[in-house]
Design an enzyme around this catalytic site. Structure first.
Site, PDB file in Angstrom:
ATOM      1  N   GLY A  29       0.779  -1.229   0.000  1.00  0.00           N
ATOM      2  CA  GLY A  29       0.000   0.000   0.000  1.00  0.00           C
ATOM      3  C   GLY A  29       0.808   1.276   0.000  1.00  0.00           C
ATOM      4  O   GLY A  29       0.264   2.340   0.288  1.00  0.00           O
ATOM      5  N   GLY A  30       2.089   1.215  -0.344  1.00  0.00           N
ATOM      6  CA  GLY A  30       2.910   2.414  -0.331  1.00  0.00           C
ATOM      7  C   GLY A  30       2.700   3.275  -1.559  1.00  0.00           C
ATOM      8  O   GLY A  30       2.169   2.833  -2.580  1.00  0.00           O
ATOM      9  N   ASN A  49       6.125  -4.208  -7.630  1.00  0.00           N
ATOM     10  CA  ASN A  49       6.230  -5.119  -6.486  1.00  0.00           C
ATOM     11  C   ASN A  49       6.673  -6.520  -6.878  1.00  0.00           C
ATOM     12  O   ASN A  49       7.254  -7.230  -6.053  1.00  0.00           O
ATOM     13  CB  ASN A  49       4.900  -5.211  -5.760  1.00  0.00           C
ATOM     14  CG  ASN A  49       4.845  -4.433  -4.458  1.00  0.00           C
ATOM     15  OD1 ASN A  49       4.063  -4.746  -3.570  1.00  0.00           O
ATOM     16  ND2 ASN A  49       5.666  -3.410  -4.323  1.00  0.00           N
ATOM     17  N   ASN A  81       1.825  -8.943  -0.358  1.00  0.00           N
ATOM     18  CA  ASN A  81       2.886  -8.254   0.371  1.00  0.00           C
ATOM     19  C   ASN A  81       2.291  -7.068   1.124  1.00  0.00           C
ATOM     20  O   ASN A  81       1.536  -6.278   0.562  1.00  0.00           O
ATOM     21  CB  ASN A  81       3.952  -7.774  -0.618  1.00  0.00           C
ATOM     22  CG  ASN A  81       5.058  -6.972   0.028  1.00  0.00           C
ATOM     23  OD1 ASN A  81       5.452  -5.929  -0.450  1.00  0.00           O
ATOM     24  ND2 ASN A  81       5.596  -7.472   1.133  1.00  0.00           N
ATOM     25  N   ARG A 122       8.485   3.696  -9.188  1.00  0.00           N
ATOM     26  CA  ARG A 122       7.448   4.140  -8.258  1.00  0.00           C
ATOM     27  C   ARG A 122       7.126   5.625  -8.449  1.00  0.00           C
ATOM     28  O   ARG A 122       5.969   6.031  -8.378  1.00  0.00           O
ATOM     29  CB  ARG A 122       7.878   3.832  -6.814  1.00  0.00           C
ATOM     30  CG  ARG A 122       8.020   2.326  -6.563  1.00  0.00           C
ATOM     31  CD  ARG A 122       8.503   2.038  -5.162  1.00  0.00           C
ATOM     32  NE  ARG A 122       7.464   2.245  -4.180  1.00  0.00           N
ATOM     33  CZ  ARG A 122       6.654   1.295  -3.700  1.00  0.00           C
ATOM     34  NH1 ARG A 122       6.744   0.055  -4.150  1.00  0.00           N
ATOM     35  NH2 ARG A 122       5.759   1.577  -2.789  1.00  0.00           N
ATOM     36  N   HIS A 181      11.308  -5.712   4.108  1.00  0.00           N
ATOM     37  CA  HIS A 181       9.860  -5.796   3.917  1.00  0.00           C
ATOM     38  C   HIS A 181       9.478  -6.414   2.579  1.00  0.00           C
ATOM     39  O   HIS A 181       8.349  -6.837   2.409  1.00  0.00           O
ATOM     40  CB  HIS A 181       9.283  -4.389   4.033  1.00  0.00           C
ATOM     41  CG  HIS A 181       7.797  -4.333   4.213  1.00  0.00           C
ATOM     42  ND1 HIS A 181       7.118  -5.022   5.197  1.00  0.00           N
ATOM     43  CD2 HIS A 181       6.834  -3.649   3.517  1.00  0.00           C
ATOM     44  CE1 HIS A 181       5.820  -4.768   5.118  1.00  0.00           C
ATOM     45  NE2 HIS A 181       5.619  -3.944   4.106  1.00  0.00           N
ATOM     46  N   TRP A 182      10.427  -6.456   1.638  1.00  0.00           N
ATOM     47  CA  TRP A 182      10.130  -6.936   0.285  1.00  0.00           C
ATOM     48  C   TRP A 182      10.873  -8.242   0.012  1.00  0.00           C
ATOM     49  O   TRP A 182      11.799  -8.295  -0.794  1.00  0.00           O
ATOM     50  CB  TRP A 182      10.527  -5.883  -0.742  1.00  0.00           C
ATOM     51  CG  TRP A 182       9.648  -4.663  -0.746  1.00  0.00           C
ATOM     52  CD1 TRP A 182       8.378  -4.553  -0.259  1.00  0.00           C
ATOM     53  CD2 TRP A 182       9.981  -3.367  -1.270  1.00  0.00           C
ATOM     54  NE1 TRP A 182       7.892  -3.280  -0.453  1.00  0.00           N
ATOM     55  CE2 TRP A 182       8.850  -2.528  -1.075  1.00  0.00           C
ATOM     56  CE3 TRP A 182      11.111  -2.841  -1.886  1.00  0.00           C
ATOM     57  CZ2 TRP A 182       8.833  -1.193  -1.470  1.00  0.00           C
ATOM     58  CZ3 TRP A 182      11.101  -1.514  -2.279  1.00  0.00           C
ATOM     59  CH2 TRP A 182       9.967  -0.694  -2.082  1.00  0.00           C
TER      60      TRP A 182
END
Length: 283
Positions: free
Chosen positions: A38-39, A47, A104, A187, A262-263
């Site tokens: 959700g970034g 992603n 994710n 992004r 986180h990824w």
């Protein structure tokens, strides 16, 4: 990897949205839906671009959508929008009765809710760094959201090149290898194409970007076989969350990766791809 975003890009109209997605693999393969986080600037491609082709290669049908409110999909009304409803509309529009869900961060939270609220649509559940409102948090930050989520919140309001670089760096363990200018540009370009998405999230926080938090007391209702992948060095979602999910979801197993933020799907793509393919094909 040979595929580009253009090679696998498609759009579908649902009752409420136009949803952009990337698809690879045979149409009759078991569907695997990759749900992004959700970034700001997140998309299915940014992603999951190291994962789409390898997961499809053994004969799986891989679909990585831009959820409404992100990427090249429709803008949303955050007063009524719910990610779970949007995913169900996507499945129906593509004629998919049941799929494996890989999520994710926010996508993991959405996938957990899907498995609880629509168990007949979820064959397998795989999460990476999925946030839940877990209490108490024993090893997380004591002064509010973790460091990574604080940086993410700042980036929603200032998504210039330096702040985007800061966000990408805090998402990974190995900054030199994975916080690349190319990823930052992907992004940033997604935001530049659809700046209304960012404005909508900022205007509707805290309901956005997660519209409705799951009830953790219902995790025991999940029937799908579940694989929890977690970076030990995740600065957005504490690794203890994986243990919490693992002890509350009946048919689950947790895979914790050291030197991983986180990824996990980007930092440890080969390992991640093997885990996903094996889990979907053999459970």
């Amino acid at each position: 990897m040979g595929l580009t975003e253009t090679d696998v890009a498609k759009d579908v109209q649902t009752p409420s949205f136009t949803i952009h997605y990337n698809e690879a693999g045979p149409a009759d393969g078991h569907p695997v839906i990759l749900i992004h986080g959700g970034g700001p600037g997140a998309t299915g491609w940014s992603n999951y671009n190291p994962n789409i082709e390898p997961i499809a290669a053994p004969g799986l049908r891989v679909i990585a959508p831009d959820l409404p409110g992100w990427g090249d999909s429709s803008a949303v009304d955050w007063a009524t929008y719910d990610q779970v409803d949007a995913v169900i509309e996507l499945l129906d529009a593509l004629g998919i009765e049941r799929a494996a869900f890989v999520g994710n961060s926010m996508g993991g939270h959405t996938s957990l809710r899907l498995a609880i609220e629509h168990p007949d649509r979820v064959s397998h559940l795989i999460t990476m760094g999925a946030p839940v409102q877990m209490k108490p948090i024993l090893f997380g930050a004591a002064d509010g959201p973790p460091e990574g989520l604080k940086v993410m919140g700042q980036t929603w309001r200032d998504y210039g090149p330096e702040q985007m670089k800061r966000l990408v760096e805090i998402m990974v363990y190995d900054k030199a290898r994975f916080a690349t200018p190319e990823l930052c540009e992907q992004r940033s370009a997604a935001i530049a194409r659809r700046p209304e998405h960012v404005a909508n999230v900022v205007a509707h926080a805290p309901r956005a970007p997660i519209t409705r938090w799951l009830d953790t007391s219902r995790l025991s209702e999940i029937k799908a076989p579940t694989l929890i992948i977690q970076g030990r060095d995740d600065r957005c979602v504490s690794a203890e969350t994986a243990v919490f999910l693992g002890v509350n979801i009946p048919d689950s197993r947790a895979h914790i990766i050291s030197r991983c933020g986180h990824w996990a799907q980007l930092e440890h793509a080969d390992e991640f791809n093997r885990l996903v393919v094996d889990f979907v094909q053999h459970h």
